[in-house]
Design a protein around this motif. Sequence first.
Motif, short mmCIF file in Angstrom:
data_model
loop_
_atom_site.label_atom_id
_atom_site.label_comp_id
_atom_site.label_asym_id
_atom_site.label_seq_id
_atom_site.Cartn_x
_atom_site.Cartn_y
_atom_site.Cartn_z
N GLU A 59 45.39 40.87 45.86
CA GLU A 59 46.02 39.76 45.39
C GLU A 59 45.10 38.97 44.85
O GLU A 59 45.57 38.09 43.93
CB GLU A 59 46.67 39.36 46.76
N GLU A 60 43.92 38.58 45.23
CA GLU A 60 42.93 37.72 44.60
C GLU A 60 42.72 38.27 43.18
O GLU A 60 42.60 37.27 42.45
CB GLU A 60 41.68 37.70 45.62
N VAL A 61 42.47 39.38 43.07
CA VAL A 61 42.13 39.93 41.97
C VAL A 61 43.13 39.98 40.94
O VAL A 61 42.92 39.30 39.64
CB VAL A 61 41.53 41.41 42.05
N ARG A 62 44.06 40.10 40.98
CA ARG A 62 45.33 40.14 40.57
C ARG A 62 45.77 38.91 39.79
O ARG A 62 45.92 38.58 38.90
CB ARG A 62 46.70 40.80 40.84
N ALA A 63 45.55 37.82 40.72
CA ALA A 63 45.60 36.46 40.48
C ALA A 63 44.65 35.85 39.32
O ALA A 63 44.83 35.13 38.36
CB ALA A 63 45.65 35.58 41.62
N SER A 64 43.49 36.47 39.72
CA SER A 64 42.38 35.78 38.58
C SER A 64 42.32 36.61 37.44
O SER A 64 42.00 36.01 36.44
CB SER A 64 40.97 36.25 39.49
N ALA A 65 43.24 37.60 37.56
CA ALA A 65 43.19 38.18 35.97
C ALA A 65 43.92 37.63 34.92
O ALA A 65 44.07 37.71 33.81
CB ALA A 65 44.15 39.64 35.96
N ASP A 66 44.93 36.59 35.60
CA ASP A 66 45.55 35.63 34.56
C ASP A 66 44.56 34.60 33.89
O ASP A 66 45.14 33.74 32.98
CB ASP A 66 46.58 34.94 35.43
N LEU A 67 43.19 34.43 34.34
CA LEU A 67 42.51 33.59 33.97
C LEU A 67 41.78 34.27 32.76
O LEU A 67 41.74 35.19 32.36
CB LEU A 67 41.45 32.89 35.04
#
Length: 240
Positions: free
Chosen positions: A47-55
């Motif tokens: 979840e953390e990695v998927r969210a950071s992939a938008d950055l």
Amino acid sequence: MLNQETLARMAENVAAIRRTMAEAARKAGRDAAEIRLCAACKTRTVEEVRASADLAIDLFGENHVQELVEKTDAGAYAGKPGHFIGHLQTNKVNKVVGRAAVIESVDSERLLQKIEAAAARAGLVQDILIEVNIGAEASKSGIAPESLWPLAEAAEAATHLRLRGLMAIPPADATPEMTRRFFAAMRELLAALQARQYARAVPDTLSMGMSGDYAAAIEEGATIVRIGTAIYGARDYAKH
């Protein structure tokens, strides 16, 4: 689902890192666009990695095979490349070849040949970096600088590998001045590797610099910086 405060903090962190990267590139007379930000996401959740992939993150780096498998299978990188940056055991090569865009931590001919064999079976060419133990630490993986050339020759002879450059982690207890000297030594090693003009190798990558020293790494020639805690915050190993 991650809360808005966590998402906002990650976005602020990445924006600040990008500003520092751009300033370091400017000081060195380099184009900031040639330097990639690798999010070192050891212990971070899907979840953390998927969210950071938008950055504004260019790629992701994994230290553990199990996490690489879990996150790639879950699509956590959102189409961005995943690199393997940890010590790779030969018995886990099959799980990494073809899954990692680049294996950054090749440090022996035995490992290199295992990767070559797995890539041949899969019918692909695996990009690799050679890890150099630039600080001569007994506890750290990587080859001695003088051992680079036989391993580079072995990589050049392997038809299912493509040597893309070098990776290093200077000693954690080095002073900033010593760390900068280690980075400069790595830049010189990459230049020497490029000067050999191998037919198959494309040694355009120098992966070095982490949360505490990435600006100096960029000033000394890094093309990839691997940053974890400065993006995600301190790691909770107990929770992991």
